[in-house]
Structure formats: C-alpha cells, structure tokens
Design an enzyme around this catalytic site. Structure first.
Site, mmCIF file in Angstrom:
data_model
loop_
_atom_site.group_PDB
_atom_site.id
_atom_site.type_symbol
_atom_site.label_atom_id
_atom_site.label_comp_id
_atom_site.label_asym_id
_atom_site.label_seq_id
_atom_site.Cartn_x
_atom_site.Cartn_y
_atom_site.Cartn_z
ATOM 1 N N GLY A 21 4.255 3.679 10.079
ATOM 2 C CA GLY A 21 5.569 4.262 10.313
ATOM 3 C C GLY A 21 5.546 5.778 10.352
ATOM 4 O O GLY A 21 6.070 6.391 11.291
ATOM 5 N N GLY A 80 -4.724 3.764 5.157
ATOM 6 C CA GLY A 80 -4.901 2.951 3.963
ATOM 7 C C GLY A 80 -3.743 2.007 3.744
ATOM 8 O O GLY A 80 -2.786 1.950 4.521
ATOM 9 N N VAL A 81 -3.812 1.263 2.654
ATOM 10 C CA VAL A 81 -2.749 0.348 2.264
ATOM 11 C C VAL A 81 -1.583 1.172 1.719
ATOM 12 O O VAL A 81 -1.771 2.070 0.892
ATOM 13 C CB VAL A 81 -3.258 -0.626 1.184
ATOM 14 C CG1 VAL A 81 -2.120 -1.463 0.617
ATOM 15 C CG2 VAL A 81 -4.346 -1.523 1.759
ATOM 16 N N SER A 82 -0.368 0.878 2.175
ATOM 17 C CA SER A 82 0.782 1.708 1.821
ATOM 18 C C SER A 82 1.806 0.993 0.950
ATOM 19 O O SER A 82 2.895 1.526 0.709
ATOM 20 C CB SER A 82 1.482 2.214 3.091
ATOM 21 O OG SER A 82 1.951 1.119 3.859
ATOM 22 N N TYR A 143 -1.402 0.235 -6.284
ATOM 23 C CA TYR A 143 -1.247 1.206 -5.200
ATOM 24 C C TYR A 143 -1.129 2.621 -5.760
ATOM 25 O O TYR A 143 -1.842 3.537 -5.342
ATOM 26 C CB TYR A 143 -0.018 0.847 -4.365
ATOM 27 C CG TYR A 143 0.390 1.924 -3.385
ATOM 28 C CD1 TYR A 143 -0.389 2.208 -2.275
ATOM 29 C CD2 TYR A 143 1.557 2.664 -3.579
ATOM 30 C CE1 TYR A 143 -0.017 3.201 -1.377
ATOM 31 C CE2 TYR A 143 1.935 3.649 -2.695
ATOM 32 C CZ TYR A 143 1.150 3.917 -1.595
ATOM 33 O OH TYR A 143 1.512 4.907 -0.719
ATOM 34 N N LYS A 147 -3.718 5.999 -5.465
ATOM 35 C CA LYS A 147 -3.337 7.341 -5.029
ATOM 36 C C LYS A 147 -3.678 8.377 -6.103
ATOM 37 O O LYS A 147 -4.017 9.522 -5.777
ATOM 38 C CB LYS A 147 -1.857 7.375 -4.678
ATOM 39 C CG LYS A 147 -1.500 6.551 -3.445
ATOM 40 C CD LYS A 147 -2.236 7.049 -2.209
ATOM 41 C CE LYS A 147 -1.837 6.316 -0.959
ATOM 42 N NZ LYS A 147 -2.526 6.834 0.248
ATOM 43 N N SER A 173 10.310 8.484 3.359
ATOM 44 C CA SER A 173 10.563 9.189 4.611
ATOM 45 C C SER A 173 10.933 8.183 5.693
ATOM 46 O O SER A 173 10.092 7.427 6.182
ATOM 47 C CB SER A 173 9.341 10.006 5.035
ATOM 48 O OG SER A 173 9.672 10.892 6.079
ATOM 49 N N ARG A 181 18.384 4.434 -4.596
ATOM 50 C CA ARG A 181 17.174 5.116 -5.070
ATOM 51 C C ARG A 181 16.762 6.205 -4.083
ATOM 52 O O ARG A 181 16.353 7.304 -4.480
ATOM 53 C CB ARG A 181 16.037 4.113 -5.255
ATOM 54 C CG ARG A 181 14.704 4.758 -5.636
ATOM 55 C CD ARG A 181 13.603 3.713 -5.832
ATOM 56 N NE ARG A 181 12.334 4.365 -6.109
ATOM 57 C CZ ARG A 181 11.470 4.742 -5.182
ATOM 58 N NH1 ARG A 181 11.733 4.539 -3.888
ATOM 59 N NH2 ARG A 181 10.343 5.337 -5.528
#
Length: 272
Positions: A21, A80-82, A143, A147, A173, A181
C-alpha cells in the site's frame, strides 16, 4: 503531490516493498527525485514506467538482495511482512531479510537508508501516555519485535560501518483515518513523502528514530528529538474527526485495543 522539499536529486533510488500500500503511494512520488527508481517486491509490480527498474528479490535470498543493491545511491526499505503473523514469515522477511539488506548496503557502499519501522515497536504503552523515541521499546507482538530488531540493526551498522538510517515508526498512513485510534496515528501520503525525502536529504542523521504521524490534535508521540530532519507534518486528522466518531461512538474501555497504543495488534495471535 506536495511541492518538492529539496532540489537534491538522486541517480538511482531503491524502493523495496513497492507493491504494498505505501509502496504504491510512494512509487510515482519518489520518481520525481531520481533519474532511476528501482522497485522491488515478491508480488507483481506491473509494467515499468520510464525511468523505472523492476526487480523481484525475496529478502530472505541473500544473493538476490546483494544484486538488488548494486548501483544504488539510497534505499527506502518498506519490504517485509507488515502485519502480525506467525513467526516464520516474520523471521524470514523482517529479520533475516533486513540483515541481508544492510549487509548488501555495506558491501555496495550505500550510505543512507530509510527504514520502515512501526509504532508497534512501542505498542504496549498506554493511550494515556505520551512517549518519545528515547523511551524503551515495548513491542506488542512478533511484528513489532522484528521492527525493534531492525532499529537495533540500523544502529549497529551506523556505529560500525557509518551507514546512516532514519527509522520511521509509521503510525497509520492512509487516504483518511479509518477509526478513532487513527485520529492519533494517522499520516497523509503527502506528509509521508515529505518525511521520506527529509530523511534522505538531511545533512546528518546518524541513526534517527522518528514517529510517522500527522499534525494531529491527539497524539501519543513526541518527535522533538528528530527536529534535525527538518520535517514537520502539515496535515491533520482533525477534519475527519466528526465522521470517525459518529461511525464509532462507543468504545469498550476494557478492550486492550483501546487501552494500548498498538490497538488490535496487542491481541492478535498466536497463530499456532
């Protein structure tokens, strides 16, 4: 698109995770700042436009990542995995893959990386707290843990090899905030572009950690320590507040997703 914040121009920029995205949002924007934009993902990237190079490079494949970094001036690493997932996909893409990226940057002499970190590095702080990048990490899942590893890796590669990184703890974003939230975590695509370009062009960054958020009335994050980037968000979630609060009028104050900054990530999984 916002006016260009810098007259500087790159020869070749690399954007990983370009099919995601945020990658799709940044793809046409980053091209305006470079002669060649190299795009990478394991998903389909479509047809290259003028000045684009498309490369399929799984991050867990060390040789593929080494080749990917050849001839690159700087990297925007979104790959990567988000989302919160099982351990193995996160291990391969976010931990092993990020190590491969930094090793390739070292070998090819790349001096600046923008690393897509996440607010989930500190997701187990409460929503009634305001924290800064100097506060200890409190990941809300695997996750977020991956990071945090990426941020530590960036610090190591700056201290040992002089590769500068801006680790952007991205909030949410999207074109518009989707829930209450996100009134605190939202950042527009224009502000994201401005933050990425400030991160690529600030004279000295060392290893800087900054929260990626808009100029929101409600906030949990203090970015004072990253003012040297020369970036300030310009768009706020406030115009969306009436519609968001009308769509979500009642919150369960006992729900961990309401108590903690990480939202639903704090209660996602395990997956075995």
């Amino acid at each position: 698109m916002p006016a260009h914040p810098t007259p500087l121009r790159f020869g070749r920029l690399l954007l990983t995770g370009a099919a995601g995205g945020l990658g799709q949002a940044l793809r046409p924007r980053l091209k305006a700042y470079c002669d060649t934009l190299r795009l990478s993902d394991v998903a389909d990237l479509g047809t290259p436009a003028d000045g684009e190079e498309l490369v399929r490079a799984p991050l867990e494949d060390a040789a593929a990542v080494q080749a990917l970094l050849a001839g690159v001036d700087a990297v925007v690493h979104l790959g990567g995995v988000s989302t919160e997932q099982a351990w193995q996909p996160i291990l391969q893409a976010n931990i092993i893959g990020t190590y491969h990226l930094y090793e390739a940057a070292r070998r090819h002499g790349v001096r600046r990386i923008v690393f897509a970190s996440s607010n989930h590095v500190t997701g187990f702080y409460r929503q009634d707290e305001v924290i800064s990048p100097q506060d200890p990490v409190r990941p809300d899942g695997l996750y977020g843990l991956s990071k945090a590893f990426g941020e530590n890796l960036a610090q190591l590669y700056f201290d040992r090899h002089g590769i500068e990184t801006v680790s952007v703890r991205i909030g949410s974003s999207f074109p518009a905030p989707k829930n209450r939230r996100m009134l605190a975590t939202w950042m527009s695509f224009d502000d994201l572009e401005r933050l990425v370009m400030a991160s690529l062009t600030a004279p000295v960054v060392g290893h800087t950690i900054v929260y990626g958020m808009g100029d929101n009335a409600t906030t949990w994050w203090d970015n004072t320590s990253a003012r040297h980037l020369g970036w300030r968000p310009q768009e706020s979630s406030e115009p969306f507040r009436p519609a968001v609060e009308a769509a979500e009028p009642v919150l369960d104050r006992n729900d961990p997703a309401v108590i903690y900054q990480g939202g639903p990530f704090v209660r996602t999984g395990p997956f075995d």
